[in-house]
Every structure is written in C-alpha cells, then in structure tokens.
Write an enzyme that holds these catalytic residues in place. Structure first.
Site, PDB file in Angstrom:
ATOM      1  N   ARG A   1       9.368 -15.704 -10.449  1.00 50.74           N
ATOM      2  CA  ARG A   1       8.690 -16.997 -10.440  1.00 50.74           C
ATOM      3  C   ARG A   1       9.740 -17.990 -10.941  1.00 50.74           C
ATOM      4  NH1 ARG A   1       2.954 -18.427 -13.315  1.00 50.74           N
ATOM      5  NH2 ARG A   1       4.320 -19.323 -14.882  1.00 50.74           N
TER       6      ARG A   1
ATOM      7  N   LYS B   1      -4.627 -23.749 -20.141  1.00 47.81           N
ATOM      8  CA  LYS B   1      -4.825 -24.032 -18.711  1.00 47.81           C
ATOM      9  C   LYS B   1      -5.925 -23.180 -18.089  1.00 47.81           C
ATOM     10  CE  LYS B   1      -1.562 -20.730 -16.873  1.00 47.81           C
ATOM     11  NZ  LYS B   1      -0.168 -20.332 -16.912  1.00 47.81           N
TER      12      LYS B   1
END
Ligand SMILES: *Cc1c(COP(=O)(O)O)cnc(C)c1O
Length: 363
Positions: free
Chosen positions: A132, A37
């Site tokens: 997260r 990514k």
C-alpha cells in the site's frame, strides 16, 4: 427524522477496550494512537477513546479531523492517509502529524507550514511488503536526506502499514526493518528519529506475545479497540470486548416461503444471476435494512440460527427457521458488525446512533 434501524454504541465498552490496549502497549514502551476513521470520528466515541487514555488520535480523512477540531478536541491528531497535494493547507492547519511517501507533497507541506510560521511533523512511510503506501526500503536513506533539507518540516520518524492491501502479516522480521533503518539513518546521517510507528491492530499480536522488535514505539489502533477483532490475523482478541456495536433492524415480514424462487431466473436487483439450493419450505424474515443503509456483508446475525440470504437496496432477507423463539412482524433482530460493516453503518444517514454510557442509554 424517522430511522428504520439503529446502531447501539456502548461507550463504556469502547473506553474499556481503549484502556486495555493502552495498558498492554505502554507496558512495552509503545504509545497508542486511537484511530477514529472506522466510525467516522463520531464525537461521543472519540471522547470514550480519549477517556481510555490513548496518547493521540489518528484519522484518514481531513473532513473528520476538521470536524474534531470544531468539536473542540485538542488532542494531537495524525493524518493517516498520505495527503493530497491539493490539500496541504488543511493538513498543516488541522493535523499535528501526517504520514507521507511523496517528496513533492512533503515540500508543499513544508512551504505551507513555513508560510504559516511553524513546522509540520511527518512520519515517512516505508513499504515493507504490503504494497500500500510507502517508499521502497532501498530508497529510504536518500529520501531522508532530501526531507531534512525541507524548511518547515520535522521528520518525526518512520512508519509502516501492513495487513491492508497485500494482507501481509506483521512479523518480527518485517517490523525490524524500521528499527534497522533508524540505526542506518543515525549512523550515516546522525539523525535520531523519535517515532517508529509499527502498524495497526494486526501488530498487536506481536506485542501480546512479546515479539515486537525493541524500538517500535507507536501503534495506530482502530479495529481492535472498537470491535475486539483482528481481521488480518483472523482472530477475536479474547481480552477485549467484541460487542460494543450492535445494529438492530425491525422485521417487516415473517412468512413461510420456498427456498427456491419460482419462474425463469433473470438478473437480481444488482445485475447478478442468483443461484438457489432447494432445502424445502423455510421460515423467512425481511428486515427494514438494505444495501442503501449498510454494507450487508459486514453484518453478522447475533443469533447463530439466523442466516442472511441476501439483500436488495431496502430489504434484507433472512432464514429464521432454526431460531428458537418465534419472530413476528415488529420484532427486532440484532447484528454484530465487522470493520467494513462499522465503516458503512457509522456514516449511514438512515441508521440512528444511540449511545450507552455509565450503563444508561443517553438518548
Ligand atoms: C486505518 C489505519 C490504521 C488502523 O488500522 P486498524 O486495523 O483499524 O487498527 C493504522 N494505520 C493506517 C495508516 C491506517 O490507514
């Protein structure tokens, strides 16, 4: 198309880094997913990462994963952002494994996989402190009980993520939570988990020091392999190359100018009130690169004597007074990139990507 700047990508260095990371991790019984990514899964780079010998690929974006499949990449791919409920069909169709934290999504993935006639594999994410994604530790057992009842889903293992939102450092203690949870799941439910996925680049340091808990058998590595850096631990990884990506931009003005603007100060191009210290007349350069091209804070001049003073959408202003050679209009200045610099540069349509492989430029 005419590009005003270019990102030079050394595929040999990326392959070298991937191979090194794989070597270090395999020595400790840890498989490596190459995370794509950070560079928008540009196919040439993906190939270099695969040539380095990673055990699989991982990306946070379904768009990238679909493109990789269309490019003919057949390596196993893990989806690294917990799936959108509205996107489960693509997830099941294009990725082999996804990381998850919501039972509603897991049920939808299962239903879709079942309808397509196969099973989708998932890693259940556990929040060990970074805040997260992931379920809280005390809820893991109940979640596993629910997940194993879902048709069409195989629970491959547990995973965690650190050093992202909360900046929490991976340590023996917080990673060992996964190992303890796996034991609990084995004892209480009789289920043996195949994978304990212990994070990204920030967990590499524990592997190097031999302090990674036994049982952690997968890492998902992006930054380290690409840039040779570990932002969370604030270090350069000295056994990896840190110059695989270099951004070059052309000087479009080079002049002596004062260090303080003249006139009454209002707002700059982005609505901020700028402040300046008077250090006299300086040699300044403008390069054809701005906020529209790349995340300026993610650039590091390769020459230590160059300072980035600021940028507007299309111009970056540099202090080049202390540079040793003379810099003229038409010359190029070179910049290293941080992870956020790479993220933005790799997907910028204004920045040309050029590749170096086997010590030759490919285009
Ligand atoms: C981005 C990401 C990684 C890779 O992190 P790096 O710091 O680049 O190694 C690993 N896991 C998850 C879940 C991610 O989102």
């Amino acid at each position: 198309m005419s590009f005003s700047s270019r990102l030079e990508i050394d595929l040999d260095k990326i392959k070298y880094n991937a191979a090194k990371v794989v070597e270090v991790c395999h020595k400790h019984g840890i498989e490596v997913l190459g995370v794509t990514k950070g560079f928008s899964a540009i196919p040439q780079i993906v190939t270099a990462v695969l040539e380095g010998g990673v055990d699989g690929l991982a990306d946070a974006r379904m768009e990238n994963i679909i493109e990789l499949r269309h490019e003919g990449i057949s390596a196993p791919i893990t989806l690294l952002r917990i799936p959108r409920l509205s996107d489960v069909e693509n997830v099941v169709k294009y990725s082999d494994v996804s990381i998850n934290s919501e039972i509603a999504v897991i049920r939808a993935l299962g239903e879709t996989a079942k309808a397509m006639g196969f099973r989708h594999q998932i890693i259940l994410m556990v929040d060990v402190g970074d805040l997260r994604e992931g379920i809280m530790i005390e809820n893991v057992l109940a979640a596993v009980r629910a997940i194993v009842k879902v048709d069409g889903i195989s629970l491959l293992g547990l995973g965690t993520n650190m050093g992202c939102f909360g900046g929490i450092l991976p340590e023996y203690a917080n990673l060992n939570i996964l190992v303890e949870l796996a034991k609990l799941i084995k004892n209480r439910l009789g289920i043996t988990l195949q994978i304990l996925s212990g994070g990204g680049t920030s967990s590499l340091l524990l592997v190097e020091k031999g302090e990674i808990p036994a049982g952690i058998n997968q890492l998902r590595i992006g930054e380290g392999m690409l840039l040779g850096t570990d932002t969370t631990n604030n270090r350069a990884i000295d056994w990896l190359k840190n110059d695989a990506f270099i951004l070059k931009a052309e000087v479009i003005e080079a002049k002596l100018k004062p260090s303080v603007p003249r006139g009454n100060i209002g707002r700059d191009a982005f609505g901020n009130v700028p402040e300046f210290a008077d250090i006299g007349i300086r040699k300044k350069a403008i390069v054809a690169l701005g906020k529209q091209d790349v995340y300026i804070e993610g650039l590091i001049p390769l020459d230590n004597n160059v300072t980035i003073l600021g940028a507007s959408s299309d111009h970056m202003i540099l202090d080049i007074t202390d540079i040793e050679r003379s810099v003229r209009v038409g010359d190029e200045l070179a910049f290293g990139v941080t992870y956020s610099g790479l993220l933005s540069a790799s997907q910028s349509r204004y920045i040309k990507k050029v590749f170096r492989k086997d010590n030759k430029w490919l285009n």
